[in-house]
Design an enzyme around this catalytic site. Structure first.
Site, PDB file in Angstrom:
ATOM      1  N   GLY A  21       1.575   5.851  -5.483  1.00  0.00           N
ATOM      2  CA  GLY A  21       1.479   5.169  -4.203  1.00  0.00           C
ATOM      3  C   GLY A  21       1.704   3.681  -4.395  1.00  0.00           C
ATOM      4  N   MET A  23       0.572  -0.534  -3.986  1.00  0.00           N
ATOM      5  CA  MET A  23      -0.626  -1.279  -4.345  1.00  0.00           C
ATOM      6  C   MET A  23      -1.666  -1.119  -3.225  1.00  0.00           C
ATOM      7  SD  MET A  23       1.027  -4.644  -6.068  1.00  0.00           S
ATOM      8  CE  MET A  23      -0.503  -5.161  -6.829  1.00  0.00           C
ATOM      9  N   PHE A  24      -2.916  -1.209  -3.588  1.00  0.00           N
ATOM     10  CA  PHE A  24      -4.049  -1.100  -2.641  1.00  0.00           C
ATOM     11  C   PHE A  24      -4.147   0.278  -1.981  1.00  0.00           C
ATOM     12  CE2 PHE A  24      -2.194  -5.419  -2.357  1.00  0.00           C
ATOM     13  CZ  PHE A  24      -3.131  -6.076  -3.137  1.00  0.00           C
ATOM     14  N   GLY A  26      -5.478   2.927  -3.717  1.00  0.00           N
ATOM     15  CA  GLY A  26      -6.601   3.649  -4.318  1.00  0.00           C
ATOM     16  C   GLY A  26      -6.216   4.593  -5.437  1.00  0.00           C
ATOM     17  N   GLU A  94      -1.607   2.572 -14.617  1.00  0.00           N
ATOM     18  CA  GLU A  94      -0.489   1.623 -14.565  1.00  0.00           C
ATOM     19  C   GLU A  94       0.739   2.183 -15.291  1.00  0.00           C
ATOM     20  OE1 GLU A  94      -0.617  -0.917 -12.659  1.00  0.00           O
ATOM     21  OE2 GLU A  94      -2.686  -1.661 -12.583  1.00  0.00           O
ATOM     22  N   CYS A 150      -1.089  -0.504   6.296  1.00  0.00           N
ATOM     23  CA  CYS A 150      -0.168  -1.617   6.553  1.00  0.00           C
ATOM     24  C   CYS A 150      -0.943  -2.839   7.048  1.00  0.00           C
ATOM     25  CB  CYS A 150       0.886  -1.200   7.571  1.00  0.00           C
ATOM     26  SG  CYS A 150       2.035  -2.531   7.977  1.00  0.00           S
ATOM     27  N   CYS A 153       0.451  -3.612  10.865  1.00  0.00           N
ATOM     28  CA  CYS A 153       0.274  -2.779  12.067  1.00  0.00           C
ATOM     29  C   CYS A 153      -0.796  -1.702  11.935  1.00  0.00           C
ATOM     30  CB  CYS A 153       1.608  -2.130  12.447  1.00  0.00           C
ATOM     31  SG  CYS A 153       2.069  -0.792  11.337  1.00  0.00           S
TER      32      CYS A 153
HETATM   33 ZN    ZN Z   1       3.382  -1.578   9.621  1.00  0.00          ZN
END
Ligand code: ZN
Length: 196
Positions: A21, A23-24, A26, A94, A150, A153
């Site tokens: 996935g 970054m951020f 999980g 990583e 995101c 949004c």
């Molecule tokens: Zn977005």
């Protein structure tokens, strides 16, 4: 979902799981969750990460919520094979920063009866498949794609958008250097950059 029970015949135990996935999203937290459960079941666990990632601590795999687990930093993926005698589960964090040999290393481990759990960025900041991840996804038994939210949004995000101006592929950093964006917001940003 996963066969986490240790069967008596070790040759039926080995497989590869990938957690990928942006970054951020999980990834490391999910890796640590799976490894901790194996540890509770008294399985022998070893964790590796590439030496390039020195953001936090040389000795630990550290997820962003400071849920730590001890790890060994190695320079090349083949070094992992030196430390994995008599191990039930191998965690690799990583993974995108490892060399492409990581794919054959993971398969060797799985073939010898070891459960291999790999976490890594699937795409770089340009949205391109990152390092050995694409080949790992193709050869793994189980793939989990986790998502960030995101920043723009609130939809599910899969891109690691670099906020700072830098063309190097590897820029280590956290919230000051990257933000997670969804497809729509990432593309909007690209258009904006092109028109500047
Ligand atoms: Zn977005």
């Amino acid at each position: 979902m996963f066969l986490e029970n240790k069967t008596s015949d070790s040759k039926f135990r080995g497989w590869i799981e990938v957690i990928c996935g942006s970054m951020f999203s999980g990834k490391t937290e999910e890796l640590i969750r799976r490894l901790n459960r194996a540890k509770i079941a008294k399985q022998k666990v070893e964790i590796f990460k590439p030496i390039i990632d020195t953001r936090y601590d040389e000795e630990n795999v550290v997820s962003h919520d400071e849920n730590t687990i001890l790890s060994t930093a190695v320079e090349t993926s083949s070094q992992i094979l030196l430390y994995t005698n008599d191990v039930d589960v191998v965690g690799i964090d990583e993974a995108q920063f490892f060399d492409t040999e990581l794919v054959s290393v993971c398969n060797k481990l799985a073939n010898s009866g070891i459960r291999v759990i790999v976490a890594g960025l699937d795409m770089d900041y340009l949205g391109k498949p990152f390092g050995p991840l694409p080949s790992l996804l193709a050869t793994a038994e189980y793939v989990t794609k986790v998502h960030a939210i995101c920043m723009n949004c609130g939809n599910l995000a899969q891109y690691s958008h670099r906020i700072i101006g830098n063309d190097k592929l590897v820029v280590l950093g956290e919230k000051d250097s990257y933000e997670p964006l969804c497809r729509v917001c990432y593309n909007k940003n690209l258009l904006k950059k092109k028109s500047n």
